[in-house]
Design an enzyme around this catalytic site. Structure first.
Site, PDB file in Angstrom:
ATOM      1  CE  LYS A 137      -1.295  -4.200   3.437  1.00 21.11           C
ATOM      2  NZ  LYS A 137      -1.538  -5.498   2.750  1.00 21.11           N
ATOM      3  CB  SER A 185      -0.726  -0.149   1.266  1.00 23.39           C
ATOM      4  OG  SER A 185      -1.424   1.307   1.450  1.00 23.39           O
ATOM      5  CE1 TYR A 223      -2.883  -0.110   5.224  1.00 23.58           C
ATOM      6  CE2 TYR A 223      -3.440  -2.570   5.695  1.00 23.58           C
ATOM      7  CZ  TYR A 223      -3.251  -1.514   4.851  1.00 23.58           C
ATOM      8  OH  TYR A 223      -3.355  -1.635   3.590  1.00 23.58           O
TER       9      TYR A 223
HETATM   10  C1  WQD Z   1      -9.399   9.698   0.747  1.00 30.38           C
HETATM   11  C2  WQD Z   1      -9.843  11.013   0.988  1.00 30.38           C
HETATM   12  C3  WQD Z   1      -9.843  11.790   3.297  1.00 30.38           C
HETATM   13  C4  WQD Z   1     -13.611   9.680   4.035  1.00 30.38           C
HETATM   14  C5  WQD Z   1      -6.801   4.909   3.061  1.00 30.38           C
HETATM   15  C6  WQD Z   1      -5.762   4.280   3.799  1.00 30.38           C
HETATM   16  C7  WQD Z   1      -4.639   3.349   2.551  1.00 30.38           C
HETATM   17  C8  WQD Z   1      -5.319   2.503   1.721  1.00 30.38           C
HETATM   18  C9  WQD Z   1      -6.568   3.466   1.102  1.00 30.38           C
HETATM   19  C10 WQD Z   1      -5.364   0.545   2.341  1.00 30.38           C
HETATM   20  C11 WQD Z   1      -8.915  11.751   2.328  1.00 30.38           C
HETATM   21  C12 WQD Z   1     -11.070  12.184   2.565  1.00 30.38           C
HETATM   22  C13 WQD Z   1     -12.556  10.203   3.354  1.00 30.38           C
HETATM   23  C14 WQD Z   1     -14.587  10.632   4.249  1.00 30.38           C
HETATM   24  C15 WQD Z   1     -13.282  12.273   3.238  1.00 30.38           C
HETATM   25  N1  WQD Z   1      -6.143   1.437   2.407  1.00 30.38           N
HETATM   26  N2  WQD Z   1     -12.239  11.537   3.011  1.00 30.38           N
HETATM   27  N3  WQD Z   1     -14.443  12.149   4.008  1.00 30.38           N
HETATM   28  O1  WQD Z   1      -6.843   7.875   3.740  1.00 30.38           O
HETATM   29  O2  WQD Z   1      -6.272   8.218   1.202  1.00 30.38           O
HETATM   30  O3  WQD Z   1      -6.110   6.021   2.212  1.00 30.38           O
HETATM   31  O4  WQD Z   1      -7.309   4.014   2.277  1.00 30.38           O
HETATM   32  O5  WQD Z   1      -4.314   0.194   2.054  1.00 30.38           O
HETATM   33  O6  WQD Z   1      -3.862   2.828   3.649  1.00 30.38           O
HETATM   34  O7  WQD Z   1      -4.984   4.998   4.475  1.00 30.38           O
HETATM   35  O8  WQD Z   1      -8.412   6.971   1.649  1.00 30.38           O
HETATM   36  O9  WQD Z   1     -10.777   7.057   1.192  1.00 30.38           O
HETATM   37  O10 WQD Z   1      -9.766   7.151   3.728  1.00 30.38           O
HETATM   38  O11 WQD Z   1      -9.700   9.052   2.138  1.00 30.38           O
HETATM   39  O12 WQD Z   1     -13.238  13.803   3.179  1.00 30.38           O
HETATM   40  O13 WQD Z   1     -15.818  10.407   4.831  1.00 30.38           O
HETATM   41  O14 WQD Z   1     -11.198  11.379   1.127  1.00 30.38           O
HETATM   42  O15 WQD Z   1      -9.497  12.960   4.103  1.00 30.38           O
HETATM   43  O16 WQD Z   1      -8.550  13.073   1.590  1.00 30.38           O
HETATM   44  P1  WQD Z   1      -6.773   7.220   2.420  1.00 30.38           P
HETATM   45  P2  WQD Z   1      -9.731   7.330   2.221  1.00 30.38           P
END
Ligand code: WQD
Length: 337
Positions: A152, A124, A148
């Site tokens: 990885k 990841s 997590y």
């Molecule tokens: C994306 C963007 C949030 C939810 C995560 C894990 C990473 C991988 C992928 C496993 C960010 C914003 C999100 C919400 C929001 N997983 N957001 N409101 O954090 O980039 O990555 O998932 O491998 O390890 O960290 O993905 O989809 O949580 O967030 O504004 O209700 O959307 O702040 O900018 P992220 P995400």
């Protein structure tokens, strides 16, 4: 080739299994169904017209893992199985070390014993921590910002040591950015247990009326529209990246890491606008405070995978959200079990 896919009933696993079958490989799935459904396997069989033998087992059961390796004698293993919630891992880290690191160790030991030494590992972009170089290259310093991500990183380091000690191992480490979307048939998709934490599943739940609005975590980032930027990649592009990496581990030895991203970032507001376009009406949202641990922007440098694997993501944001919306609309209760 005969491929064993751990976690093959999951979101990324199921789309990769289908793509492997469509490429002519034979696939057996090993899955504990803790965060996935056997219905996904039936749907893969429906879409591919091929049988998908499935072994219900947990990687913590080393006897069952050895039996699976002996029964399938795979030419390669694609390892997806694992826990993947950043938030859960922070609150309760031990199951992540036991499940992700312990499970990988059981799998590697069984592969070593069975003489199966070709592996694709589901890593990841989280191993880059808060990257300083954007777009992020594979040689960016690695660090973990949550348990997590640490699992990885630990597994990547174990794989590096293994390949350095024994040149019979061929290991591809695939660093996913933000996988989204679903198979265009609407029959396969992401079915998060409980409350999703990722953006797109939450947007989809608002679009079908399961939630009142999307909470946007922070609108004061140093980005063009103030919201976070991420490299969203269609799950089918990610699946094709595994097929391309499989060709590499068949012909080369050693361990090598590649980014699987599009090389282009989209902001949260851009995603919401694209999703609203797909749905045909505005998705309600509210700005709330930043989520701890979030980074302002991240997207992949994809040149290494393009040069070494001959792979490049093809789907754009409109297709990602349209395919997700179709899945969400046709399967409001996911796989239903
Ligand atoms: C994306 C963007 C949030 C939810 C995560 C894990 C990473 C991988 C992928 C496993 C960010 C914003 C999100 C919400 C929001 N997983 N957001 N409101 O954090 O980039 O990555 O998932 O491998 O390890 O960290 O993905 O989809 O949580 O967030 O504004 O209700 O959307 O702040 O900018 P992220 P995400």
């Amino acid at each position: 080739m005969r491929i064993l896919v751990t976690g093959g009933a999951g979101y990324l696993g199921s789309h990769t299994v289908l793509t492997l079958l469509e490429t002519g490989h034979e696939v057996t799935v090993l899955d504990n169904f803790q965060n996935s459904s056997p219905v996904a396997i039936r749907r893969i069989e429906e879409l591919s017209g091929m049988p998908v033998p499935c072994l219900a087992a947990d990687l913590s059961d080393s006897i069952a893992v050895r039996r699976a390796l002996a029964a399938t004698a795979p030419d390669a293993v694609v390892h997806f199985a694992g826990l993947k919630s950043v938030g859960d891992s922070t609150m309760d880290p031990l199951p992540y070390f036991l499940g992700n690191v312990g499970g990988a160790l059981n799998l590697l030991e069984a592969m070593e014993e069975g003489g199966a030494r070709r592996l694709l590992f589901s890593s990841s972009a989280t191993v880059y921590g808060a990257p300083r170089t954007i777009p992020v290259p594979e040689d960016e310093p690695l660090s973990a910002t949550n348990p997590y991500g640490r699992t990885k990183l630990m597994i990547e380091q174990m794989l590096g040591d293994l390949a350095a000690a024994d040149d019979r191992w061929s290991i591809g480490i695939l660093r996913y950015f933000n996988p989204v979307g679903a198979h265009p048939s609407g029959r396969l998709g992401e079915d998060p247990r409980g409350t999703p934490t990722n953006l797109i599943p939450l947007v989809g739940q608002v679009a079908v009326g399961l939630r009142p609005f999307v909470r946007i975590f922070g609108s004061d980032y140093d980005t063009p529209d103030g919201t976070g930027i991420r490299d969203f990649i269609h799950v089918l592009d990610l699946a094709k990246g595994h097929v391309a990496a499989l060709d590499w581990i068949v012909s080369k030895t050693g361990a090598r890491a590649w980014n699987l991203g599009t090389g282009r970032g989209y902001s949260v507001l851009e995603v919401l606008s694209a999703y609203s376009e797909a749905v045909g009406r505005d998705i309600p949202y509210r700005f709330v405070e930043r989520r701890p641990g979030d980074i302002p922007a991240s997207f992949a440098d994809t040149s290494k995978a393009e040069q070494e694997l001959g792979w490049k993501a093809r789907h754009g944001l409109p297709e990602m959200v349209a395919d997700h919306w179709r899945w969400q609309r046709l399967n409001p209760g996911g796989y239903g079990v």
